[in-house]
Design an enzyme around this catalytic site. Structure first.
Site, PDB file in Angstrom:
ATOM      1  N   ASP A   2       0.639  -1.660  -0.163  1.00  0.00           N
ATOM      2  CA  ASP A   2       0.245  -0.072   0.700  1.00  0.00           C
ATOM      3  C   ASP A   2       0.666   1.267  -0.086  1.00  0.00           C
ATOM      4  O   ASP A   2       1.867   1.203   0.590  1.00  0.00           O
ATOM      5  CB  ASP A   2      -1.135  -0.196   1.358  1.00  0.00           C
ATOM      6  CG  ASP A   2      -2.050   1.274   0.879  1.00  0.00           C
ATOM      7  OD1 ASP A   2      -3.336   1.466   0.658  1.00  0.00           O
ATOM      8  OD2 ASP A   2      -1.294   2.310   1.499  1.00  0.00           O
ATOM      9  N   ASN A  17      -2.373  13.146  -3.032  1.00  0.00           N
ATOM     10  CA  ASN A  17      -3.602  13.789  -4.232  1.00  0.00           C
ATOM     11  C   ASN A  17      -4.272  14.900  -3.914  1.00  0.00           C
ATOM     12  O   ASN A  17      -5.081  15.775  -4.491  1.00  0.00           O
ATOM     13  CB  ASN A  17      -4.753  12.441  -4.062  1.00  0.00           C
ATOM     14  CG  ASN A  17      -5.187  11.060  -4.746  1.00  0.00           C
ATOM     15  OD1 ASN A  17      -4.405  11.452  -6.058  1.00  0.00           O
ATOM     16  ND2 ASN A  17      -5.001   9.961  -4.333  1.00  0.00           N
ATOM     17  N   ASP A  26      -2.776   9.464  -9.653  1.00  0.00           N
ATOM     18  CA  ASP A  26      -2.642   8.613 -10.881  1.00  0.00           C
ATOM     19  C   ASP A  26      -0.896   8.641 -11.766  1.00  0.00           C
ATOM     20  O   ASP A  26      -0.642   7.290 -11.496  1.00  0.00           O
ATOM     21  CB  ASP A  26      -3.751   9.389 -12.198  1.00  0.00           C
ATOM     22  CG  ASP A  26      -5.211   8.709 -12.027  1.00  0.00           C
ATOM     23  OD1 ASP A  26      -5.087   8.250 -10.498  1.00  0.00           O
ATOM     24  OD2 ASP A  26      -6.110   9.466 -12.675  1.00  0.00           O
ATOM     25  N   GLU A  46      -4.997   2.434  -3.614  1.00  0.00           N
ATOM     26  CA  GLU A  46      -3.586   2.212  -3.807  1.00  0.00           C
ATOM     27  C   GLU A  46      -3.555   1.085  -3.071  1.00  0.00           C
ATOM     28  O   GLU A  46      -2.084   0.971  -3.151  1.00  0.00           O
ATOM     29  CB  GLU A  46      -3.326   3.512  -2.774  1.00  0.00           C
ATOM     30  CG  GLU A  46      -3.342   3.514  -1.467  1.00  0.00           C
ATOM     31  CD  GLU A  46      -4.591   4.470  -1.351  1.00  0.00           C
ATOM     32  OE1 GLU A  46      -4.424   4.685  -0.032  1.00  0.00           O
ATOM     33  OE2 GLU A  46      -5.215   4.242  -2.153  1.00  0.00           O
TER      34      GLU A  46
END
Length: 657
Positions: free
Chosen positions: A531, A539, A548, A574
């Site tokens: 992760d 973000n 992304d 993620e």
């Protein structure tokens, strides 16, 4: 050309009228027989295609349902063996509820096909749920509870399809018994299978307008599901056993796993071609049927077209008979008068000509040569063979003449008449393609001296053939493009669109197979779950496009450092999972550490900004940490959770509490 020669040829080729009728009837009968054989083959091909389509669909659904039941079965057995025995004793509910229901929730999280897991005591009282806010209720009257309570030899029981008491949905309950060390019955663990999901899968199946898809039981032969649903007058309750499929059940009980049959449905009276397939380890079989009206639609249209063709052919043959009679009459009259022959040739659309074999010069050309080539008959007679034909056609005609003269000299009568294509030169410099029928004319000693030819303009036919070839080429190109697109769609169905890695749907299938293979072969199997650390701030700070880009770079880093047999998947958000077949735990930890270090050294250049990120990893292995796909994922997830709790940017191996 002399009238005597024409009279001789006309009389020598004339057949009695009775023989002509017999020949034409034989031709018509032969054509009808060939068409009947072809229609029979088309019918069989349509039926085979219907069988293949129905069989493929039953295989897909059987594999899906068998896999679902297998995974649910494994989860139930795991719970039955790991739940504390005292949990099924009255009075321990509140003390053990948090622990037991947490275990039920963790197990149920991997199976969206079920409504949840439930633990039931020996009196039929439901004591623990994986669902929240469910009231207690009794299941002591359910068939699955009674069967497992009364028969100690049963390891598994799948109940009849019923409407659930707690949710009002149509469910199929899968249950296993819970017994203590002495074998005494302590209760059961159940998982209600949500039949609405299977019904939705049935609804999207494509079997034609009147196709049908149904799920039946092999132990009771009850109908469980049907698409389309039965009309009101045939609506079955889950316990209704009045509708039977005895012939199919007899074949299954005789050992057949799959097969085909034709039948008229008792529900709607429609004739269908069916395929059935039995689930290997569970008491169900799938039946898929395609209506004869659907798979024979094209065949029936073809039958109508063939019937029309035969009718037209019969009319054409009758017409040809009349034309033959008229032609014989015309030839007889032409032999009586050279003038009348000239009148016929001068007004023919086709070009009629004669050629002297020795000199290779034309001796007669009909006036229609003007319309074909633009030359007058006198100009055409003055031309040499090379001025009349293109170089390739002149060479072809010379070679043909020599070959046929040799065959005639050897007694081969089939060489007397020949059909070929020649390109003739026109006044404007162009070349016109023609179909030429050539007959050899013999003198009194039987030696071929001249050739009689009839040339027909075939430009329109050539253009039509070329247009047809072009259409066929374009059609083939479209078919190739469709095949390529279908392959791409199949690949996209199991790929994550952002990272290009496999998706969770693909992982569910491959993990199940790899665990089965490791169990069968005794080989190691490792699972790494990772992760991205602090991904939400990335973000929030740089925007989702930057996030992304981080996901894509991480995916590319993983993809560049895995073996061919490894499988990297985007598990969600993620989170990523890497399946490592034939890799022991120590090697998997070393591999995970390598990924962690490689990611820590990465820099994402986005809009002139340098973004750094790290990952945390959890490692679990078969059989040390888990022996089912669900156990492996749960252990890897717990190891990942601990890695994050320990400060992130690290790799931890699962350790039991």
């Amino acid at each position: 050309m002399s009238a005597q020669i024409l009279r001789h040829r006309s009389l020598s080729h004339r057949l009695p009228e009775g023989r002509l009728y017999a020949i034409f009837i034989a031709i018509l009968a032969g054509v009808v027989l060939l068409l009947a054989l072809a229609l029979g083959e088309v019918y069989r091909q349509a039926e085979r295609r219907a069988e293949v389509d129905a069989s493929n669909l039953t295989a897909i659904i059987a594999e899906h349902l068998s896999g679902t039941l297998s995974r649910v079965h494994a989860g139930l057995e795991h719970l039955a063996s790991t739940l504390p025995p005292e949990a099924f004793v009255a009075g321990n509910d509140e003390r053990l509820r948090s622990t037991v229901e947490r275990q039920l929730v963790l197990q149920a999280a991997h199976f969206p096909e079920i409504l949840g897991y439930r633990a039931i005591d020996a009196l039929g009282q439901v004591r623990y749920y994986s669902e929240r806010g469910r009231p207690w209720f009794q299941v002591g009257d359910r068939d699955y509870f009674l069967a497992l309570r009364d028969d100690p030899s049963l390891p598994l029981y799948i109940g009849q399809a019923v409407v659930g008491r707690s949710n009002g949905q149509l469910v199929l309950t899968v249950a296993v018994p819970v017994r203590d060390a002495k074998g005494d019955f302590r209760g059961i663990v159940t998982a209600p299978l949500n039949l609405d999901r299977l019904q939705a899968m049935f609804a999207v199946a494509r079997l034609g307008e009147d196709g049908v898809l149904a799920l039946w039981r092999t132990d009771t032969d009850h109908l469980v599901l049907r698409q389309p649903p039965l009309s009101r007058e045939f609506k079955l309750s889950p316990s209704d056993g009045s509708v039977r499929r005895r012939p199919v059940l007899q074949r299954i009980q005789a050992g057949e796993q799959s097969g085909y049959f034709s039948d008229r449905s008792p529900f709607d009276g429609i004739e269908r071609r069916y395929a059935f397939r039995r689930l290997d380890d569970y008491p169900f079989y799938i039946v898929a049927g395609i209506a004869a009206e659907d798979y024979l639609a094209n065949w029936r249209m073809l039958v109508a077209a063939v019937g029309l063709f035969v009718l037209l052919l019969a009319l054409a043959l009758l017409r040809l008979l009349r034309l033959e009679r008229e032609e014989v009459t015309a030839k007889t009259r032409l032999t009586e008068s050279e003038a009348r022959y000239r009148l016929l040739t001068d007004n023919s659309h086709d070009v009629i000509w004669t050629l002297d074999i020795a000199s290779r010069r034309l001796t007669y050309v009909s006036p229609s040569v003007s319309a074909l080539r633009g030359y007058t008959p006198e100009e055409a007679l003055a031309q040499t063979l090379e001025q009349w034909l293109t170089a390739a056609s002149a060479s072809h005609l010379n070679g043909m003449i020599e070959r046929h003269l040799k065959r005639i000299a050897a007694g081969d009568n089939t060489a007397r008449v020949v059909t070929c294509e020649l390109e003739q030169l026109c006044r404007d410099g162009s070349a016109v393609p023609t179909e030429v029928v050539v007959s050899n004319l013999f003198d009194a000693e039987g030696v071929p001296r001249q050739m009689l030819g009839i040339s027909r303009d075939i430009r329109e036919r050539k253009e039509a053939e070329q247009a047809l070839q072009e259409r066929n080429r374009q059609l083939q190109w479209r078919l190739d493009e469709i095949t390529r697109l279908q392959a791409a769609l199949r690949e996209q169905a199991v790929r994550d669109s952002l990272t290009g890695l496999y998706n969770r749907r693909y992982l569910d299938g491959i993990l199940e197979r790899e665990v089965s293979r490791a169990r069968r072969e005794g080989s190691p199997l490792s699972l790494v779950m990772l992760d991205i650390d602090h991904f939400k701030p990335v973000n929030d700070t740089y925007g989702h496009p930057a996030g992304d880009e981080v996901l894509r770079l991480l995916a590319a880093t993983l993809q560049a450092d895995i073996r061919t047999e490894d499988t990297a998947c985007r598990y969600g958000g993620e989170e990523f999972l890497i399946l490592l077949p034939n890799m022991p735990l120590a090697a998997a930890v070393e591999r995970a550490e390598g990924w962690r270090r490689a990611v820590a050294a990465l820099t994402v250049d986005y809009g002139g900004l340098a973004i750094h990120f790290t990952i945390s990893l959890g490692v679990a292995a078969y059989p040390e940490h888990g022996q089912t796909p669900g156990d492996l994922i749960r252990c890897a997830d717990q190891a990942l959770y601990r890695a994050k709790a320990a400060g992130r940017n690290r790799t931890l191996v699962y350790a039991a509490d």
